[in-house]
Design a protein around this motif. Structure first.
Motif, short mmCIF file in Angstrom:
data_model
loop_
_atom_site.label_atom_id
_atom_site.label_comp_id
_atom_site.label_asym_id
_atom_site.label_seq_id
_atom_site.Cartn_x
_atom_site.Cartn_y
_atom_site.Cartn_z
N LEU A 36 0.84 -1.21 0.00
CA LEU A 36 0.00 0.00 0.00
C LEU A 36 0.87 1.25 0.00
O LEU A 36 1.84 1.33 0.75
N PRO A 37 0.50 2.25 -0.82
CA PRO A 37 1.22 3.52 -0.71
C PRO A 37 0.78 4.23 0.57
O PRO A 37 -0.20 3.83 1.20
N LYS A 38 1.50 5.29 0.94
CA LYS A 38 1.06 6.13 2.05
C LYS A 38 -0.26 6.79 1.64
O LYS A 38 -0.34 7.34 0.54
N PHE A 39 -1.28 6.71 2.49
CA PHE A 39 -2.56 7.32 2.09
C PHE A 39 -3.35 7.72 3.32
O PHE A 39 -3.09 7.23 4.42
N GLU A 40 -4.34 8.57 3.14
CA GLU A 40 -5.32 8.85 4.18
C GLU A 40 -6.68 9.09 3.51
O GLU A 40 -6.74 9.44 2.33
N ILE A 41 -7.72 8.91 4.31
CA ILE A 41 -9.10 9.08 3.82
C ILE A 41 -9.67 10.34 4.48
O ILE A 41 -9.46 10.54 5.68
N PHE A 42 -10.36 11.15 3.69
CA PHE A 42 -10.84 12.43 4.24
C PHE A 42 -12.29 12.70 3.91
O PHE A 42 -12.79 12.33 2.84
N GLU A 43 -12.91 13.41 4.89
CA GLU A 43 -14.22 14.01 4.62
C GLU A 43 -14.15 15.51 4.87
O GLU A 43 -15.08 16.23 4.57
N GLU A 44 -13.02 15.93 5.45
CA GLU A 44 -12.87 17.35 5.81
C GLU A 44 -11.74 18.00 5.02
O GLU A 44 -10.63 17.46 4.95
N GLU A 45 -12.05 19.17 4.51
CA GLU A 45 -11.12 19.90 3.64
C GLU A 45 -9.78 20.20 4.33
O GLU A 45 -8.72 19.93 3.79
N LYS A 46 -9.85 20.74 5.54
CA LYS A 46 -8.64 21.21 6.23
C LYS A 46 -7.65 20.05 6.42
O LYS A 46 -6.45 20.18 6.16
N LYS A 47 -8.19 18.90 6.86
CA LYS A 47 -7.31 17.75 7.11
C LYS A 47 -6.69 17.24 5.81
O LYS A 47 -5.53 16.83 5.77
N ALA A 48 -7.48 17.29 4.74
CA ALA A 48 -6.96 16.85 3.43
C ALA A 48 -5.83 17.78 3.00
O ALA A 48 -4.77 17.33 2.53
N HIS A 49 -6.03 19.07 3.18
CA HIS A 49 -5.00 20.05 2.79
C HIS A 49 -3.71 19.83 3.58
O HIS A 49 -2.61 19.87 3.02
N ASP A 50 -3.86 19.58 4.88
CA ASP A 50 -2.68 19.36 5.71
C ASP A 50 -1.90 18.13 5.24
O ASP A 50 -0.67 18.13 5.20
#
Ligand code: AMP
Ligand code: GLY
Length: 447
Positions: free
Chosen positions: A125-139
């Motif tokens: 798996l590559p490094k990844f994260e799942i988001f529903e919130e804009e700010k956290k995705a941007h960070d």
């Protein structure tokens, strides 16, 4: 006789239909959204029939299945699986060789897929994260220094993913795209996945799964970009090739086995999580990188065009294999002829953005026959004996030979035997393009 139901009508489904009909016990029924002339002919020849309807409607598909005494079914396209067509057939007691809606979630919900695989410690798996919130995705995009792939979770016909350096100019564009996806929910799901941008060469590996074990097919490389030299907009796939044997020219047995291991771990993870088997074809999109084989995505179905590379090489009976898959036990490892293949798609002028539709195509049938290429109909229709384009890919030709170069010439000869307002990528399968792939991986230190 076995009444077999195929749902779908692209060139991939034409190839599936052809393989099924090699078994003379198969009576082919097809539930389609448009009359693919190749599939219609195979239905007629085998004593079955094709019917146009809403292929995404479980109740319509089931009604057709029940009317025709279907004994084995294969719903093929992604959106059909995501709509729960397999579930409706299975609930009615019809053996089905394709994933349920829950199992196909590995494809139709990228966030779920990544979450599941991480939870069960699946490799690659590559490094990844799942988001529903804009700010956290941007960070997170900042933490990866803007070198990212930004993906809507749901199905977008392969057109929703954007990657830095190709479609995203800089960190700001990556953030804007993440915000846009979170707001517009273009795939119908609320989540997005942001992951590190991987560098390497992609390959597709398709496998038959009976729920317990995956059995791999030959590796294939698809060409998603519209124009020669891998530039231009993304498409459904302009063509693909496979090497003689199971490997591509830039891959090793170690890469192949690593991808199979990831796929096996993934169906095991699904079973552990849900208590249910993953039954059907599983397609892994992988990348060979300097840090090994990485998983880009899963599809819960054959690839299009990749199905056309591998199915003509299958030495075993596809009908029997599907029967075994549906019953939960593939008896023995499927075998493939040791041949190279090259598939090229003819697409309408203006494809993918503004396809010229309803254009007649003229076939020099003698030249096509002489080329020995296999021909599969895609998004075309027949009227008064003439074939016309629709908005998607039109016709696929597959060359099969002892080397990729020979197979490329076969496919090319067939492509040149069609006139009309269509075009194709002439570089797919050429020695020059393949060398570029090898040099690319060498330059990354990946091989
Ligand atoms: P997907 O729908 O996830 O297969 O993504 C579509 C295409 O985007 C893939 O075939 C890759 O070419 C590219 N892509 C997806 N994820 C990544 C990634 N993490 N790094 C680089 N390219 C990617
Ligand atoms: N060839 C890519 C796909 O089938 O999704």
């Amino acid at each position: 006789m076995v009444n077999f139901l195929l749902v779908g009508n692209g060139a991939r489904e034409h190839a599936i239909a052809e393989s099924i009909c090699k078994n003379k016990k198969a009576r082919l029924f097809a539930f389609v959204s448009a009359n693919n002339p190749g599939i219609v002919r195979l239905c007629q020849e085998s004593g079955g029939k094709a019917k146009i309807g809403d292929i995404h409607s479980p109740s319509q598909v089931l009604e057709f299945a029940l009317q025709n005494g279907i004994e084995l079914a294969f719903p093929s396209p992604d959106a059909v699986l995501a709509a729960g067509v397999s579930d409706a057939l299975l609930e009615a007691g019809i053996p089905t060789a394709a994933p349920t809606k829950e199992a196909a979630r590995l494809e139709w919900d990228k966030a779920y897929c990544r979450w599941l695989l991480r939870k069960h410690k699946v490799g690659g798996l590559p490094k990844f994260e799942i988001f529903e919130e804009e700010k956290k995705a941007h960070d997170f995009i900042d933490s990866l220094e803007g070198q990212v792939a930004v993906k809507p979770s749901g199905l977008t016909g392969g057109k929703g993913v954007k990657v830095s350096g190709y479609h995203l100019k800089d960190t700001a564009e990556a953030k804007d795209y993440a915000s846009y996806l979170l707001k517009e929910k273009i795939s119908g799901l609320a989540t997005i996945v942001v992951e590190e941008k991987l560098e390497g060469e992609e390959f597709s590996l398709q496998a038959f799964s009976d729920g317990k074990k995956v059995y791999g097919m030959p590796m294939v490389q698809d060409h998603k970009r519209a124009y020669e030299g891998d530039i231009g907009p993304n498409t459904g796939g302009m063509g693909s090739y496979s090497g003689k044997g199971m490997l591509l020219p830039f891959a090793t047995t170690k890469h192949y086995n690593e991808a199979i291991r990831i796929m096996q771990q993934s169906i095991d993870a699904f079973r552990k999580e849900t208590g249910k088997p993953y039954v059907g074809v599983l397609y892994g999109g992988f990348m060979i990188t300097a840090s090994g084989v990485k998983l880009i995505e899963y599809n819960a179905r054959f690839g299009d065009p990749e199905a056309m590379n591998v199915l003509p090489l299958l030495e075993d009976d596809l009908l029997l294999l599907f029967e075994q898959m549906a019953s939960g036990k593939i008896a023995k490892k499927p075998r493939f002829k040791k041949k190279a293949t090259v598939c090229k798609y003819l697409v309408p002028e203006g494809y993918p953005a503004k396809s010229l539709t309803d254009q007649p195509l003229y076939f020099d049938l003698q030249k096509i026959k002489k080329s020995k290429a296999k021909m599969f109909y895609a998004s075309v229709y027949e009227k008064d004996g003439v074939i016309y384009t629709q908005s998607s890919r039109s016709i696929a030709f597959v060359g099969i030979a002892d080397s990729i170069s020979q197979a490329e010439r076969v496919a090319e000869a067939a492509c040149s035997a069609v006139s009309g307002k269509v075009w194709h990528r002439k570089d797919i399968g050429t020695a020059q393009l393949i060398q570029k792939r090898i040099d690319h991986l060498k330059s990354l230190g990946a091989i």
